[in-house]
Design a protein around this motif. Structure first.
Motif, PDB file in Angstrom:
ATOM      1  N   PHE B  47      38.885  43.115  44.052  1.00 47.54           N
ATOM      2  CA  PHE B  47      37.878  43.048  43.004  1.00 47.54           C
ATOM      3  C   PHE B  47      36.567  42.481  43.632  1.00 47.54           C
ATOM      4  O   PHE B  47      36.580  41.762  44.490  1.00 47.54           O
ATOM      5  CB  PHE B  47      38.337  42.280  41.724  1.00 47.54           C
ATOM      6  N   TYR B  48      35.363  42.890  43.097  1.00 53.06           N
ATOM      7  CA  TYR B  48      34.246  42.244  43.047  1.00 53.06           C
ATOM      8  C   TYR B  48      33.704  41.936  41.896  1.00 53.06           C
ATOM      9  O   TYR B  48      33.734  42.689  41.071  1.00 53.06           O
ATOM     10  CB  TYR B  48      33.129  43.145  43.810  1.00 53.06           C
ATOM     11  N   LEU B  49      33.412  40.826  41.247  1.00 51.06           N
ATOM     12  CA  LEU B  49      32.830  40.369  39.955  1.00 51.06           C
ATOM     13  C   LEU B  49      31.671  39.329  40.133  1.00 51.06           C
ATOM     14  O   LEU B  49      31.392  38.539  40.915  1.00 51.06           O
ATOM     15  CB  LEU B  49      33.827  39.775  39.327  1.00 51.06           C
ATOM     16  N   ALA B  50      30.598  39.926  39.338  1.00 44.53           N
ATOM     17  CA  ALA B  50      29.414  38.825  39.145  1.00 44.53           C
ATOM     18  C   ALA B  50      29.606  37.981  37.996  1.00 44.53           C
ATOM     19  O   ALA B  50      28.956  37.013  37.687  1.00 44.53           O
ATOM     20  CB  ALA B  50      28.294  39.746  39.171  1.00 44.53           C
ATOM     21  N   SER B  51      30.555  38.623  36.912  1.00 45.67           N
ATOM     22  CA  SER B  51      30.834  37.897  35.763  1.00 45.67           C
ATOM     23  C   SER B  51      31.997  38.662  34.957  1.00 45.67           C
ATOM     24  O   SER B  51      32.235  39.828  35.473  1.00 45.67           O
ATOM     25  CB  SER B  51      29.447  37.741  34.910  1.00 45.67           C
ATOM     26  N   GLY B  52      32.371  38.050  33.916  1.00 49.78           N
ATOM     27  CA  GLY B  52      33.443  38.673  32.996  1.00 49.78           C
ATOM     28  C   GLY B  52      34.962  39.056  34.046  1.00 49.78           C
ATOM     29  O   GLY B  52      35.334  38.283  34.661  1.00 49.78           O
ATOM     30  N   THR B  53      35.456  39.920  33.548  1.00 52.28           N
ATOM     31  CA  THR B  53      36.733  40.280  33.869  1.00 52.28           C
ATOM     32  C   THR B  53      36.792  41.877  34.337  1.00 52.28           C
ATOM     33  O   THR B  53      36.076  42.767  33.978  1.00 52.28           O
ATOM     34  CB  THR B  53      37.840  40.084  32.826  1.00 52.28           C
ATOM     35  N   LYS B  54      37.828  42.150  35.330  1.00 53.87           N
ATOM     36  CA  LYS B  54      38.075  43.474  35.737  1.00 53.87           C
ATOM     37  C   LYS B  54      39.599  43.690  35.934  1.00 53.87           C
ATOM     38  O   LYS B  54      40.068  42.714  36.267  1.00 53.87           O
ATOM     39  CB  LYS B  54      37.274  43.757  37.082  1.00 53.87           C
ATOM     40  N   GLU B  55      39.930  44.975  35.682  1.00 48.83           N
ATOM     41  CA  GLU B  55      41.404  45.117  35.681  1.00 48.83           C
ATOM     42  C   GLU B  55      41.586  46.469  36.551  1.00 48.83           C
ATOM     43  O   GLU B  55      40.793  47.272  36.400  1.00 48.83           O
ATOM     44  CB  GLU B  55      42.039  45.527  34.151  1.00 48.83           C
ATOM     45  N   ASN B  56      42.839  46.472  37.234  1.00 44.67           N
ATOM     46  CA  ASN B  56      42.827  47.434  37.916  1.00 44.67           C
ATOM     47  C   ASN B  56      44.527  47.359  38.186  1.00 44.67           C
ATOM     48  O   ASN B  56      45.148  46.572  38.817  1.00 44.67           O
ATOM     49  CB  ASN B  56      42.537  47.449  39.468  1.00 44.67           C
ATOM     50  N   GLY B  57      45.236  48.338  37.349  1.00 44.97           N
ATOM     51  CA  GLY B  57      46.835  48.506  37.265  1.00 44.97           C
ATOM     52  C   GLY B  57      47.364  47.254  36.863  1.00 44.97           C
ATOM     53  O   GLY B  57      46.997  46.722  35.841  1.00 44.97           O
ATOM     54  N   ARG B  58      48.125  46.482  37.750  1.00 45.27           N
ATOM     55  CA  ARG B  58      48.664  45.596  37.272  1.00 45.27           C
ATOM     56  C   ARG B  58      47.849  44.236  37.670  1.00 45.27           C
ATOM     57  O   ARG B  58      48.605  42.951  37.402  1.00 45.27           O
ATOM     58  CB  ARG B  58      50.095  45.377  37.785  1.00 45.27           C
ATOM     59  N   LEU B  59      46.664  44.347  38.367  1.00 42.49           N
ATOM     60  CA  LEU B  59      45.821  43.160  38.673  1.00 42.49           C
ATOM     61  C   LEU B  59      44.726  43.018  37.629  1.00 42.49           C
ATOM     62  O   LEU B  59      44.221  43.895  37.095  1.00 42.49           O
ATOM     63  CB  LEU B  59      45.411  43.379  40.057  1.00 42.49           C
ATOM     64  N   LYS B  60      44.414  41.692  37.254  1.00 46.80           N
ATOM     65  CA  LYS B  60      43.168  41.347  36.705  1.00 46.80           C
ATOM     66  C   LYS B  60      42.623  40.420  36.993  1.00 46.80           C
ATOM     67  O   LYS B  60      43.088  39.204  37.128  1.00 46.80           O
ATOM     68  CB  LYS B  60      43.753  41.308  35.164  1.00 46.80           C
TER      69      LYS B  60
END
Lengths: 110, 110
Positions: B47-60
């Motif tokens: 993941f790359y995040l500048a803010s908030g949340t991201k989800e991919n499959g079983r990962l968040k």
């Protein structure tokens, strides 16, 4: 698609000998390029970064140097290896967001 | 000094369960990335995040710049999730400079 290739895959070198590690990026013009290093059991550290040909900034002083002779090439080198240079070296490139890493070079200095 | 504190350093999960990895930052970071080490030792972006949340499959993953932390949640852990996970944070002041956590070694138990 962009590809990043590092060489060699692994090196065993003697203390005091020279070293040259290479990294080539294909499929992307003017990438930001980075060298990272992880000592055995240590944390990954950024060593150098470069935003353009001929321009390299040092982040951590480890008696290593880096050069960017071409837009798609990043070289890490030293004239005289130290035992403390052993570890895992990673090259990476980015165009603003998440960097993508090469497969790395494992260096053992004896 | 160390700017990224990653915990736990090691984690064992039974298959099908979940947990969270956490990185705390000593200063405000512009963005955070989560990586997993592959069999060669190189880093695969999760993941790359500048803010908030991201989800991919079983990962968040979540990133709160103001509160200075990021998390990586794994749910329904599978045996192939075993490995070493790293967070890395980017300060706004230094181009592309990533500060890595020390890593979390995850073992998923049947």
């Amino acid at each position: 698609a962009q590809t990043i290739h590092q060489w060699p895959v692994a090196e065993i070198k003697a203390v005091g000998s020279p070293l040259s590690l290479g990294c080539t990026i294909k499929g992307k013009s003017s990438p930001n390029l980075y060298w990272y290093w992880q000592a055995t059991g240590g944390t990954l550290q950024q060593l150098f970064y470069s935003i353009t040909v001929g321009q390299v900034e040092s982040v951590v002083q480890l008696n290593l140097s880096a050069s960017r002779p071409k837009d798609d090439q990043f070289i890490l080198s030293t004239e005289k290896l130290l035992l403390s240079h052993s570890g895992f070296y990673l090259c990476a490139w980015s165009s603003g967001e998440a960097p993508l890493f090469g497969e790395g070079t494992r260096l053992s200095v004896l | 000094g160390d700017q990224v504190e990653q915990s736990p350093s090691a984690l064992s999960l039974h298959e099908g369960t979940g947990s969270a990895l956490r990185c705390n930052f000593t200063t405000t970071m512009r963005a955070v990335q989560w990586f997993r080490k592959n069999s060669r030792g190189s880093l695969i972006n999760l993941f790359y995040l500048a803010s908030g949340t991201k989800e991919n499959g079983r990962l968040k993953s979540a990133f709160d710049s103001k509160e200075r932390y990021s998390t990586l949640h794994i749910r329904d852990a599978q045996l192939e999730d075993s490995g070493t996970y790293f967070c890395a944070a980017e300060r706004g002041s230094a181009l592309g400079r990533l500060h890595f956590g020390a890593g979390t070694q995850l073992i998923v138990i049947p």
